[in-house]
Design a protein around this motif. Structure first.
Motif, mmCIF file in Angstrom:
data_model
loop_
_atom_site.group_PDB
_atom_site.id
_atom_site.type_symbol
_atom_site.label_atom_id
_atom_site.label_comp_id
_atom_site.label_asym_id
_atom_site.label_seq_id
_atom_site.Cartn_x
_atom_site.Cartn_y
_atom_site.Cartn_z
ATOM 1 N N LEU A 65 -12.602 2.977 -7.508
ATOM 2 C CA LEU A 65 -12.070 1.663 -7.137
ATOM 3 C C LEU A 65 -11.996 1.624 -5.617
ATOM 4 O O LEU A 65 -11.305 2.454 -5.004
ATOM 5 C CB LEU A 65 -10.686 1.448 -7.759
ATOM 6 N N GLU A 66 -12.711 0.699 -5.019
ATOM 7 C CA GLU A 66 -12.787 0.632 -3.564
ATOM 8 C C GLU A 66 -12.304 -0.725 -3.063
ATOM 9 O O GLU A 66 -12.811 -1.761 -3.501
ATOM 10 C CB GLU A 66 -14.233 0.855 -3.094
ATOM 11 N N LEU A 67 -11.330 -0.682 -2.180
ATOM 12 C CA LEU A 67 -10.900 -1.887 -1.474
ATOM 13 C C LEU A 67 -11.732 -1.946 -0.203
ATOM 14 O O LEU A 67 -11.633 -1.058 0.656
ATOM 15 C CB LEU A 67 -9.411 -1.828 -1.151
ATOM 16 N N CYS A 68 -12.589 -2.957 -0.099
ATOM 17 C CA CYS A 68 -13.576 -3.036 0.984
ATOM 18 C C CYS A 68 -13.332 -4.254 1.858
ATOM 19 O O CYS A 68 -13.222 -5.374 1.351
ATOM 20 C CB CYS A 68 -14.990 -3.144 0.405
ATOM 21 N N LEU A 119 -12.597 -6.019 -4.033
ATOM 22 C CA LEU A 119 -12.372 -4.823 -4.832
ATOM 23 C C LEU A 119 -13.669 -4.549 -5.577
ATOM 24 O O LEU A 119 -14.169 -5.420 -6.301
ATOM 25 C CB LEU A 119 -11.230 -5.019 -5.836
ATOM 26 N N GLU A 120 -14.222 -3.356 -5.377
ATOM 27 C CA GLU A 120 -15.381 -2.911 -6.136
ATOM 28 C C GLU A 120 -14.900 -1.875 -7.143
ATOM 29 O O GLU A 120 -14.213 -0.920 -6.772
ATOM 30 C CB GLU A 120 -16.433 -2.271 -5.227
ATOM 31 N N ILE A 121 -15.249 -2.070 -8.401
ATOM 32 C CA ILE A 121 -14.938 -1.085 -9.440
ATOM 33 C C ILE A 121 -16.274 -0.622 -10.010
ATOM 34 O O ILE A 121 -17.079 -1.437 -10.470
ATOM 35 C CB ILE A 121 -14.055 -1.668 -10.558
ATOM 36 N N GLU A 122 -16.490 0.683 -9.956
ATOM 37 C CA GLU A 122 -17.784 1.246 -10.330
ATOM 38 C C GLU A 122 -17.585 2.404 -11.298
ATOM 39 O O GLU A 122 -16.688 3.228 -11.129
ATOM 40 C CB GLU A 122 -18.477 1.739 -9.053
ATOM 41 N N ILE A 123 -18.431 2.450 -12.307
ATOM 42 C CA ILE A 123 -18.459 3.570 -13.248
ATOM 43 C C ILE A 123 -19.905 4.035 -13.352
ATOM 44 O O ILE A 123 -20.811 3.216 -13.542
ATOM 45 C CB ILE A 123 -17.926 3.149 -14.631
ATOM 46 N N ASP A 158 -10.576 4.215 -0.812
ATOM 47 C CA ASP A 158 -11.220 4.735 -2.014
ATOM 48 C C ASP A 158 -10.215 5.376 -2.976
ATOM 49 O O ASP A 158 -9.471 6.268 -2.568
ATOM 50 C CB ASP A 158 -12.205 5.804 -1.523
ATOM 51 N N TRP A 159 -10.183 4.920 -4.240
ATOM 52 C CA TRP A 159 -9.364 5.526 -5.293
ATOM 53 C C TRP A 159 -10.270 5.972 -6.435
ATOM 54 O O TRP A 159 -11.358 5.412 -6.630
ATOM 55 C CB TRP A 159 -8.365 4.520 -5.862
ATOM 56 N N SER A 196 -0.376 2.986 -8.058
ATOM 57 C CA SER A 196 0.464 3.240 -9.232
ATOM 58 C C SER A 196 -0.301 3.880 -10.390
ATOM 59 O O SER A 196 0.305 4.493 -11.259
ATOM 60 C CB SER A 196 1.135 1.938 -9.705
ATOM 61 N N PHE A 197 -1.654 3.731 -10.407
ATOM 62 C CA PHE A 197 -2.366 4.304 -11.560
ATOM 63 C C PHE A 197 -3.627 5.100 -11.211
ATOM 64 O O PHE A 197 -4.200 5.764 -12.072
ATOM 65 C CB PHE A 197 -2.718 3.210 -12.589
ATOM 66 N N ALA A 198 -4.053 5.050 -9.960
ATOM 67 C CA ALA A 198 -5.262 5.785 -9.560
ATOM 68 C C ALA A 198 -4.931 6.714 -8.394
ATOM 69 O O ALA A 198 -3.901 6.565 -7.746
ATOM 70 C CB ALA A 198 -6.371 4.803 -9.176
ATOM 71 N N GLU A 199 -5.817 7.670 -8.158
ATOM 72 C CA GLU A 199 -5.594 8.667 -7.098
ATOM 73 C C GLU A 199 -6.336 8.244 -5.826
ATOM 74 O O GLU A 199 -7.569 8.113 -5.836
ATOM 75 C CB GLU A 199 -6.088 10.036 -7.555
#
Length: 196
Positions: free
Chosen positions: A133-136, A145-149, A115-116, A22-25
């Motif tokens: 944002l990775e669902l692993c 869920l890994e969220i990385e910047i 991967d998003w 809904s909010f990421a690609e």
């Protein structure tokens, strides 16, 4: 670049996928097989060879990370990793060299990743930030869920700014802060290995 990330246990995978869409690609599905090599002289220093499969494309990547845990104001913490990485044509010569040099394959990890990406309305040092944002699925540990910047800066005020974004994204995904896992996958996998 400095990788600032959090990971959290996922208990409602299908709900999370809907929220992410809904909010990421959505970008891709990737399968990663990692082997970590360590020196008997200093087991904390590890180097990783990753074999990654995305569709028909297969590649090998050599990674060395300097890892550190950074506390955040939210009574939680994030990882701050300086990541040095290069793609290699073939992993076999390095694997042989590591064995001959006395390094041992200390751990193997398999990861199935969805991967998003999300462009963020924030920049640091004239670099526009984006979140991965990775669902692993990491057998036998389950889903995370890994969220990385990636940030060009390690300054405290910049790290805090990124940490705030990470926690906001976690909340947007409907995951409680109590689900954050502060141990590295390697620690979790070694715990399971010791208990077997």
């Amino acid at each position: 670049m400095n990788e600032i990330e959090i990971k959290a246990h996922v208990y409602k995978k299908d709900e999370l996928i809907k929220k992410l869409n809904s909010f990421a690609e959505f970008k891709q599905e990737v399968f990663r097989d990692d082997t970590y090599y360590e020196s008997p002289l200093n087991p904390k220093v590890k180097i990783r060879i990753r074999k990654e499969k995305c569709g028909k494309k297969i590649r090998s990547i050599l990674t060395y990370k300097r890892k550190e845990i950074k506390s955040a104001s939210e009574n939680s913490s994030t990882e701050l990793n300086e990541e040095l990485e290069t793609e290699i044509l073939s992993s076999e010569p390095l694997e042989q060299f590591f064995c001959d040099a006395g390094l041992k394959a200390a751990l193997k990890k398999h990861k199935e990743v969805m991967d998003w990406e999300l462009e963020l309305p924030v920049s640091i040092e004239n670099t526009n930030l984006k979140a991965t944002l990775e669902l692993c699925n990491v057998p036998p540990l389950g889903y995370f869920l890994e969220i990385e910047i990636l940030s060009p800066s390690k300054k405290d005020e910049d790290v805090k700014k990124v940490q705030q974004i990470l926690f906001e994204l976690l909340e947007k995904c409907g995951i409680e802060k109590s689900c954050i896992e502060e141990k590295y996958y390697s620690e979790l996998l070694l715990q399971i290995k010791k208990n077997d």
